[in-house]
Design a protein around this motif. Structure first.
Motif, PDB file in Angstrom:
ATOM      1  N   GLU A  78      21.708  -0.123 -25.828  1.00 38.33           N
ATOM      2  CA  GLU A  78      21.078  -0.444 -27.112  1.00 38.33           C
ATOM      3  C   GLU A  78      20.729  -1.933 -27.114  1.00 38.33           C
ATOM      4  OE1 GLU A  78      23.591   0.688 -30.286  1.00 38.33           O
ATOM      5  OE2 GLU A  78      23.843   2.751 -29.608  1.00 38.33           O
ATOM      6  N   ASN A  79      19.560  -2.254 -26.605  1.00 37.55           N
ATOM      7  CA  ASN A  79      19.216  -3.661 -26.443  1.00 37.55           C
ATOM      8  C   ASN A  79      17.975  -4.072 -27.212  1.00 37.55           C
ATOM      9  OD1 ASN A  79      17.312  -2.295 -24.984  1.00 37.55           O
ATOM     10  ND2 ASN A  79      17.581  -3.446 -23.080  1.00 37.55           N
ATOM     11  N   SER A  80      17.491  -3.231 -28.123  1.00 39.45           N
ATOM     12  CA  SER A  80      16.280  -3.589 -28.863  1.00 39.45           C
ATOM     13  C   SER A  80      16.527  -4.810 -29.749  1.00 39.45           C
ATOM     14  CB  SER A  80      15.812  -2.405 -29.711  1.00 39.45           C
ATOM     15  OG  SER A  80      16.834  -1.996 -30.609  1.00 39.45           O
ATOM     16  N   GLU A  81      17.652  -4.802 -30.476  1.00 40.45           N
ATOM     17  CA  GLU A  81      17.976  -5.942 -31.336  1.00 40.45           C
ATOM     18  C   GLU A  81      18.304  -7.172 -30.503  1.00 40.45           C
ATOM     19  OE1 GLU A  81      20.952  -6.996 -35.112  1.00 40.45           O
ATOM     20  OE2 GLU A  81      21.129  -5.093 -34.035  1.00 40.45           O
ATOM     21  N   MET A  82      18.965  -6.946 -29.379  1.00 39.21           N
ATOM     22  CA  MET A  82      19.338  -8.065 -28.520  1.00 39.21           C
ATOM     23  C   MET A  82      18.107  -8.710 -27.897  1.00 39.21           C
ATOM     24  SD  MET A  82      22.156  -9.542 -27.800  1.00 39.21           S
ATOM     25  CE  MET A  82      22.454 -11.019 -26.836  1.00 39.21           C
ATOM     26  N   LYS A  83      17.107  -7.918 -27.575  1.00 36.55           N
ATOM     27  CA  LYS A  83      15.882  -8.479 -26.999  1.00 36.55           C
ATOM     28  C   LYS A  83      15.199  -9.422 -27.984  1.00 36.55           C
ATOM     29  CE  LYS A  83      14.655  -4.901 -23.633  1.00 36.55           C
ATOM     30  NZ  LYS A  83      13.673  -3.843 -23.276  1.00 36.55           N
ATOM     31  N   LYS A  84      15.189  -9.047 -29.260  1.00 37.65           N
ATOM     32  CA  LYS A  84      14.588  -9.926 -30.266  1.00 37.65           C
ATOM     33  C   LYS A  84      15.344 -11.244 -30.356  1.00 37.65           C
ATOM     34  CE  LYS A  84      12.982  -6.029 -33.076  1.00 37.65           C
ATOM     35  NZ  LYS A  84      13.095  -5.336 -34.388  1.00 37.65           N
ATOM     36  N   LYS A  85      16.672 -11.153 -30.286  1.00 34.11           N
ATOM     37  CA  LYS A  85      17.467 -12.377 -30.387  1.00 34.11           C
ATOM     38  C   LYS A  85      17.342 -13.229 -29.125  1.00 34.11           C
ATOM     39  CE  LYS A  85      20.711 -10.934 -33.910  1.00 34.11           C
ATOM     40  NZ  LYS A  85      22.048 -11.144 -34.474  1.00 34.11           N
ATOM     41  N   MET A  86      17.071 -12.597 -28.004  1.00 35.63           N
ATOM     42  CA  MET A  86      16.868 -13.370 -26.779  1.00 35.63           C
ATOM     43  C   MET A  86      15.615 -14.231 -26.890  1.00 35.63           C
ATOM     44  SD  MET A  86      19.306 -12.946 -24.578  1.00 35.63           S
ATOM     45  CE  MET A  86      18.543 -13.463 -23.045  1.00 35.63           C
ATOM     46  N   GLU A  87      14.590 -13.721 -27.548  1.00 33.09           N
ATOM     47  CA  GLU A  87      13.374 -14.514 -27.748  1.00 33.09           C
ATOM     48  C   GLU A  87      13.668 -15.735 -28.618  1.00 33.09           C
ATOM     49  OE1 GLU A  87      10.530 -11.870 -29.413  1.00 33.09           O
ATOM     50  OE2 GLU A  87      10.408 -10.577 -27.631  1.00 33.09           O
ATOM     51  N   VAL A  88      14.442 -15.535 -29.684  1.00 35.79           N
ATOM     52  CA  VAL A  88      14.811 -16.657 -30.550  1.00 35.79           C
ATOM     53  C   VAL A  88      15.711 -17.634 -29.800  1.00 35.79           C
ATOM     54  CG1 VAL A  88      15.917 -17.289 -32.726  1.00 35.79           C
ATOM     55  CG2 VAL A  88      14.581 -15.184 -32.579  1.00 35.79           C
ATOM     56  N   MET A  89      16.591 -17.105 -28.957  1.00 39.09           N
ATOM     57  CA  MET A  89      17.486 -17.962 -28.191  1.00 39.09           C
ATOM     58  C   MET A  89      16.702 -18.862 -27.238  1.00 39.09           C
ATOM     59  SD  MET A  89      20.650 -16.891 -25.681  1.00 39.09           S
ATOM     60  CE  MET A  89      21.060 -15.531 -26.765  1.00 39.09           C
ATOM     61  N   LEU A  90      15.682 -18.304 -26.609  1.00 39.85           N
ATOM     62  CA  LEU A  90      14.845 -19.109 -25.719  1.00 39.85           C
ATOM     63  C   LEU A  90      14.163 -20.230 -26.493  1.00 39.85           C
ATOM     64  CD1 LEU A  90      13.562 -19.636 -22.977  1.00 39.85           C
ATOM     65  CD2 LEU A  90      11.822 -17.912 -23.534  1.00 39.85           C
ATOM     66  N   GLN A  91      13.719 -19.944 -27.697  1.00 43.30           N
ATOM     67  CA  GLN A  91      13.108 -20.988 -28.521  1.00 43.30           C
ATOM     68  C   GLN A  91      14.114 -22.094 -28.837  1.00 43.30           C
ATOM     69  OE1 GLN A  91      11.503 -19.053 -31.991  1.00 43.30           O
ATOM     70  NE2 GLN A  91      10.137 -17.722 -30.814  1.00 43.30           N
ATOM     71  N   SER A  92      15.365 -21.717 -29.078  1.00 45.39           N
ATOM     72  CA  SER A  92      16.396 -22.725 -29.350  1.00 45.39           C
ATOM     73  C   SER A  92      16.635 -23.600 -28.127  1.00 45.39           C
ATOM     74  CB  SER A  92      17.700 -22.033 -29.772  1.00 45.39           C
ATOM     75  OG  SER A  92      17.523 -21.295 -30.961  1.00 45.39           O
ATOM     76  N   VAL A  93      16.689 -22.979 -26.953  1.00 45.68           N
ATOM     77  CA  VAL A  93      16.880 -23.750 -25.720  1.00 45.68           C
ATOM     78  C   VAL A  93      15.743 -24.741 -25.529  1.00 45.68           C
ATOM     79  CG1 VAL A  93      17.026 -23.601 -23.206  1.00 45.68           C
ATOM     80  CG2 VAL A  93      18.218 -21.924 -24.617  1.00 45.68           C
ATOM     81  N   VAL A  94      14.519 -24.286 -25.745  1.00 49.63           N
ATOM     82  CA  VAL A  94      13.352 -25.153 -25.562  1.00 49.63           C
ATOM     83  C   VAL A  94      13.378 -26.311 -26.557  1.00 49.63           C
ATOM     84  CG1 VAL A  94      10.836 -25.248 -25.729  1.00 49.63           C
ATOM     85  CG2 VAL A  94      11.935 -23.321 -24.578  1.00 49.63           C
ATOM     86  N   LYS A  95      13.779 -26.047 -27.796  1.00 42.69           N
ATOM     87  CA  LYS A  95      13.823 -27.111 -28.805  1.00 42.69           C
ATOM     88  C   LYS A  95      14.847 -28.184 -28.433  1.00 42.69           C
ATOM     89  CE  LYS A  95      12.282 -24.325 -32.743  1.00 42.69           C
ATOM     90  NZ  LYS A  95      12.680 -23.716 -34.042  1.00 42.69           N
ATOM     91  N   ILE A  96      16.019 -27.754 -27.961  1.00 39.01           N
ATOM     92  CA  ILE A  96      17.038 -28.739 -27.575  1.00 39.01           C
ATOM     93  C   ILE A  96      16.566 -29.543 -26.371  1.00 39.01           C
ATOM     94  CG2 ILE A  96      19.425 -29.064 -26.856  1.00 39.01           C
ATOM     95  CD1 ILE A  96      20.107 -26.411 -28.193  1.00 39.01           C
ATOM     96  N   GLU A  97      16.015 -28.871 -25.383  1.00 42.48           N
ATOM     97  CA  GLU A  97      15.532 -29.569 -24.188  1.00 42.48           C
ATOM     98  C   GLU A  97      14.416 -30.548 -24.538  1.00 42.48           C
ATOM     99  OE1 GLU A  97      16.393 -26.227 -20.710  1.00 42.48           O
ATOM    100  OE2 GLU A  97      14.409 -26.377 -21.622  1.00 42.48           O
ATOM    101  N   THR A  98      13.518 -30.132 -25.410  1.00 47.18           N
ATOM    102  CA  THR A  98      12.410 -31.006 -25.798  1.00 47.18           C
ATOM    103  C   THR A  98      12.914 -32.242 -26.531  1.00 47.18           C
ATOM    104  OG1 THR A  98      10.951 -29.081 -25.988  1.00 47.18           O
ATOM    105  CG2 THR A  98      10.241 -31.108 -27.079  1.00 47.18           C
ATOM    106  N   ALA A  99      13.907 -32.045 -27.415  1.00 46.51           N
ATOM    107  CA  ALA A  99      14.450 -33.185 -28.158  1.00 46.51           C
ATOM    108  C   ALA A  99      15.151 -34.168 -27.221  1.00 46.51           C
ATOM    109  CB  ALA A  99      15.414 -32.688 -29.230  1.00 46.51           C
ATOM    110  N   CYS A 100      15.970 -33.657 -26.323  1.00 45.70           N
ATOM    111  CA  CYS A 100      16.673 -34.538 -25.379  1.00 45.70           C
ATOM    112  C   CYS A 100      15.688 -35.220 -24.434  1.00 45.70           C
ATOM    113  CB  CYS A 100      17.697 -33.739 -24.577  1.00 45.70           C
ATOM    114  SG  CYS A 100      19.074 -33.083 -25.552  1.00 45.70           S
ATOM    115  N   PHE A 101      14.704 -34.482 -23.978  1.00 49.57           N
ATOM    116  CA  PHE A 101      13.701 -35.050 -23.077  1.00 49.57           C
ATOM    117  C   PHE A 101      12.890 -36.134 -23.779  1.00 49.57           C
ATOM    118  CE2 PHE A 101       9.411 -34.980 -21.208  1.00 49.57           C
ATOM    119  CZ  PHE A 101       9.720 -35.251 -19.885  1.00 49.57           C
TER     120      PHE A 101
END
Length: 284
Positions: free
Chosen positions: A231-254
Motif C-alpha cells: 500500500e504505497n499510494s499515500e507514501m508515493k505522494k509524501k515522497m514527492e513532498v519529501m523531495l521538495q523539502s530536501v531540495v529546499k534545504i539544499e538550496t538554502a544551505c548552498f
C-alpha cells in the motif's frame, strides 16, 4: 361424437373421482400445515442472526467514533509539541526541548493511553484508518523531539516500547505498524525543513547542514523501501513532498555558501568579515 367444453370436462372429472380430489385436498392441507411451523422457525433464526449482527455493528461503530475522537485529540496535541520545538533558538535550546518532552509525555499518558485502551485485545487493524492520522502526527512529534535532542532517529521499536506500559498485560497490546511509522517519518522531513530554514536565519548553518544530511539520508533509504510496499499510494505522494523539502534545504544551505560573501555586515559592526551568518567567504 359430442364435443365437451372445458367446464363440462372438469365437472365430469369431479363427479367421477370425488374421493381422489378429496385426498388431494387433504394432502395439500397437511403439507401447508407442516410447512408453516418450519417457516416460522426459519424466520426466527434469521431475526436472531440479524440481531446479533446489529449489536456487533452498533458496538463497532461506537468504538470507531471513540477512536476517531482519540485520534483527533492526539493529532491536535502532537501539533502543539511540534510548535513548541520550533520555538528553539541558540539561547533557549535546553528549555524549549525540556518543555517539548514534557508535553509529549503528557500526550502519551493522556491521549495515547485512551487509544491503547480502546484498541488493545481487538483486531485494531480494522480501525486503522480511524486512528492512523493521530498516530502519524504523534510519530512526527516524537521523532522531531528525539532528533533535536540527540541528532538521531527514533525507531519504531522504541515507540512501541513506550506504549507497552499503557496496555493490559493480559491482552494483546496496540502496536504501531510499519506503514504508519513511515508515513509519520515522511511528515517529519517537512518539519525538519522548516527547522533548518529557521536555523539558517539565526546563523546556525552547521546545524542546518546536519539537518540536510539527515533528511537526505531518510529520503535515500525510503526510495529503496517504498517501491516494495503493498500500500504505497499515500507514501508515493509524501515522497514527492519529501523531495521538495530536501531540495529546499539544499538550496538554502548552498545559497548561504555561494552568495554569503555578497552580504555586508550590519551598520555599526566592527567585523570586517563579509561572510554571511558564519559561513566562510569563498575565494574566487
Amino acid at each position: 361424437m359430442l364435443l365437451l367444453s372445458p367446464l363440462q370436462r372438469l365437472f365430469l372429472m369431479a363427479s367421477s373421482k370425488p374421493q381422489h380430489l378429496h385426498r388431494i385436498a387433504e394432502a395439500s392441507l397437511l403439507t401447508s400445515a407442516a410447512k408453516k411451523p418450519r417457516s416460522m422457525t426459519t424466520v426466527s433464526a434469521m431475526k436472531d442472526g440479524f440481531a446479533t449482527y446489529t449489536d456487533y455493528l452498533n458496538t463497532f461503530n461506537d468504538k470507531r467514533e471513540r477512536v476517531v475522537k482519540a485520534s483527533r485529540d492526539i493529532n491536535i496535541n502532537s501539533k502543539k509539541v511540534i510548535f513548541q520545538v520550533h520555538r528553539i533558538s541558540k539561547s533557549n535550546r535546553e528549555e524549549v526541548l525540556e518543555k517539548a518532552e514534557k508535553d509529549l509525555a503528557a500526550v502519551t499518558s493522556q491521549y495515547m493511553s485512551r487509544l491503547v485502551k480502546e484498541l488493545q485485545g481487538t483486531d485494531f487493524w480494522k480501525l486503522r484508518r480511524a486512528y492512523s492520522p493521530g498516530v502519524q502526527e504523534y510519530i512526527e512529534a516524537a521523532t522531531l523531539c528525539k532528533f533535536c535532542k540527540s541528532g538521531t532517529l527514533l525507531d519504531l521499536a522504541e515507540i512501541n516500547a513506550t506504549l507497552l506500559p499503557l496496555s493490559d498485560p493480559s491482552l494483546e497490546p496496540l502496536q504501531i505498524n510499519v506503514l504508519d511509522y513511515l508515513l509519520g517519518l515522511a511528515d517529519l522531513t517537512g518539519e525538519l525543513m522548516r527547522l533548518a530554514i529557521g536555523r539558517i536565519s539565526e546563523g546556525e548553518l552547521e546545524y542546518a547542514e546536519n539537518i540536510c544530511r539527515f533528511v537526505r539520508d531518510i529520503y535515500r533509504e525510503l526510495t529503496l523501501v517504498v517501491p516494495q510496499m503493498d500500500e504505497n499510494s499515500e507514501m508515493k505522494k509524501k515522497m514527492e513532498v519529501m523531495l521538495q523539502s530536501v531540495v529546499k534545504i539544499e538550496t538554502a544551505c548552498f545559497g548561504v555558501h555561494v552568495r554569503g560573501s555578497e552580504y555586508i555586515p550590519s551598520l555599526g559592526s566592527t567585523n570586517q568579515n563579509y561572510s554571511y551568518m558564519g559561513a566562510s567567504a569563498i575565494d574566487l
